[in-house]
Design an enzyme around this catalytic site. Structure first.
Site, short mmCIF file in Angstrom:
data_model
loop_
_atom_site.label_atom_id
_atom_site.label_comp_id
_atom_site.label_asym_id
_atom_site.label_seq_id
_atom_site.Cartn_x
_atom_site.Cartn_y
_atom_site.Cartn_z
N TYR A 143 0.82 -1.21 0.00
CA TYR A 143 0.00 0.00 0.00
C TYR A 143 0.86 1.27 0.00
O TYR A 143 0.45 2.29 -0.54
CB TYR A 143 -0.91 0.03 1.23
N LYS A 218 3.54 -15.44 3.45
CA LYS A 218 3.79 -16.23 2.24
C LYS A 218 5.30 -16.47 2.20
O LYS A 218 6.00 -16.08 1.25
CB LYS A 218 3.27 -15.48 1.00
N ASP A 251 -2.53 -18.56 1.55
CA ASP A 251 -3.49 -19.33 0.75
C ASP A 251 -4.18 -20.38 1.63
O ASP A 251 -5.39 -20.58 1.55
CB ASP A 251 -2.83 -19.96 -0.49
N ASP A 275 -6.23 -7.12 4.35
CA ASP A 275 -7.36 -6.54 3.61
C ASP A 275 -8.22 -7.65 3.03
O ASP A 275 -9.45 -7.66 3.17
CB ASP A 275 -6.81 -5.63 2.49
N ASP A 279 -12.17 -9.27 4.49
CA ASP A 279 -13.42 -9.36 3.71
C ASP A 279 -13.96 -10.78 3.76
O ASP A 279 -15.18 -11.00 3.88
CB ASP A 279 -13.19 -8.96 2.25
#
Ligand code: IPM
Ligand code: MG
Length: 388
Positions: A143, A218, A251, A275, A279
């Site tokens: 970001y 990750k 993942d 983020d 959701d």
């Protein structure tokens, strides 16, 4: 108590949902005898239209001196064509987060007893319980990393920088939150003491299991994730060995969130992963219209906002769910103003209202009653608060 609260309605459904949260804060002030000075300020596209800037100096200055900030949402198709650095999301939202140093974003997700039907997951999975807290790093990573577009416009890059210092400070918030959730309903010290919000207070029901942090990265691919994992592991060993720590690839975390969300307590992760996962977490609890958030830094004046955006498709129709914003106001009472009993009262008023069958359309699934409007939901919750 006296408190100065900056109110930033913003764009889309922002003004509608913020109006209901203000109603609830007024009810809290009346019932508990507080004096909340609420200053409404322009932000986002609405501010661009009137002042030519999505984050006017006066708004920023008022936020810097406020005890807390309540934000609705920013952005919408009308401002999509603005240059990236002027757009509401970048200039106003990311601008506020960065300028106020709000590096830790708390996003609690739980299934409310009255709303188990609204979850898209099978009953057997929901019955195991969903009550987790995502601690998302908020001022680093892709970001805020350097962005480039080649002169011919045909290649681009976003960098994802993280430093050990940035990882340490947000990891501390996650471990402390896990401890506090594990301590049960009574936090070890009064919430809001000394206005040092980076040690968060309990949110919602405390789990019966030992506190656990799942650090999501990750690390099989990204160098920043390897630094993340090393840093979190070392911090855990030196300061938080009473908290259980596990590492999980992002993942796999996305998969486990729908397979068995009950296995999570606190999820600690970087900006972009947080983020996306928040959701997903919101959907498994029934609706994105239910999830609040708190953005905290080392200084006073946290920022509180629903995790959903400005929802331009339903703006102005009076059908948006104001509960995420009302619960964000409850988080503000708890974390920035040190008013835990008041925050509990708001949570209870939401729970009682849902138990009475009051639903906005997004959570009306499986409910016998007709959906209510945004303001009817706000009235019901502030009414419940004043009655109990
Ligand atoms: C959120 C939002 C923002 C984000 C957008 C609007 C920039 O999706 O708060 O989750 O990505 O942080
Ligand atoms: Mg988001």
């Amino acid at each position: 108590m006296k408190a100065k609260i900056a109110i930033l309605p913003g764009d889309g459904v922002g003004p509608e949902i913020v109006a209901e949260a203000v109603k609830v804060l007024d009810a809290v002030a009346r019932r508990f005898g507080h004096d909340f000075e609420m200053m409404e300020l322009p932000v986002g596209g609405a501010a661009y239209d009137t002042c030519g800037d999505c984050l006017p100096e006066t708004t920023l200055a008022a936020c810097q001196t406020a005890d807390a900030i309540l934000l609705g949402a920013v952005g919408g198709p009308k401002w999509d064509a603005l240059p990236p650095e002027k757009r509401p999301e970048r200039r106003a939202l990311l601008g506020l987060r960065a300028k106020l140093g709000l590096f830790a974003n708390l996003r609690p997700a739980k299934v409310w007893d009255a709303l188990t039907e609204a979850s898209p997951l099978k009953n057997g999975i929901v019955a195991r319980g969903i009550d987790l807290l995502i601690v998302r790093e908020l001022t680093g990573g892709a970001y805020f990393g350097e962005k480039r577009r080649a002169a011919d416009g045909k290649s681009a890059c976003d960098t994802t920088p993280y430093s050990e210092r940035e990882i340490l400070r947000v990891a501390r918030v996650a471990f402390a939150a896990a401890r506090t959730r594990g301590e049960g309903r009574a936090p070890a010290r009064p919430c809001g003491e000394g206005r040092a919000p980076a040690r968060p207070c309990r949110e919602g029901r405390a789990p019966a299991r030992p506190p656990k942090v799942t650090s999501v990265d990750k690390a099989n691919v990204l160098e920043t994730s390897r630094l993340w994992r090393e840093t979190v592991t070392a911090l855990h060993a030196s300061e938080y060995s009473d908290v259980e720590l596990e590492h999980m690839y992002v993942d796999n975390a996305a998969m486990q969130l729908v397979r068995d969300p009950s296995r999570f307590d606190v999820i600690l992760t970087e900006n972009m992963f947080g983020d996306i996962l928040s959701d997903e977490a919101s959907q498994i609890t029934g609706s994105i219209g239910m999830l609040p958030s708190a953005s905290l830094g080392d200084a006073r004046g946290g920022l509180y906002e629903p995790i959903h955006g400005s929802a331009p498709d339903i703006a102005g129709k009076g059908i948006a769910n104001p509960i995420a914003t009302i619960l964000s106001a409850a988080m503000m009472l708890r974390h920035s103003l040190g008013l835990a009993a008041e925050a509990d009262a708001v949570d209870r008023a939401v729970s009682d209202t849902l138990a009475a069958g009051v639903r906005t359309q997004d959570i009306a699934l499986g409910n016998d009653h007709a959906a209510v409007s945004t303001s009817e939901m706000g009235n019901a919750i502030s009414g419940a608060l004043l009655r109990t």
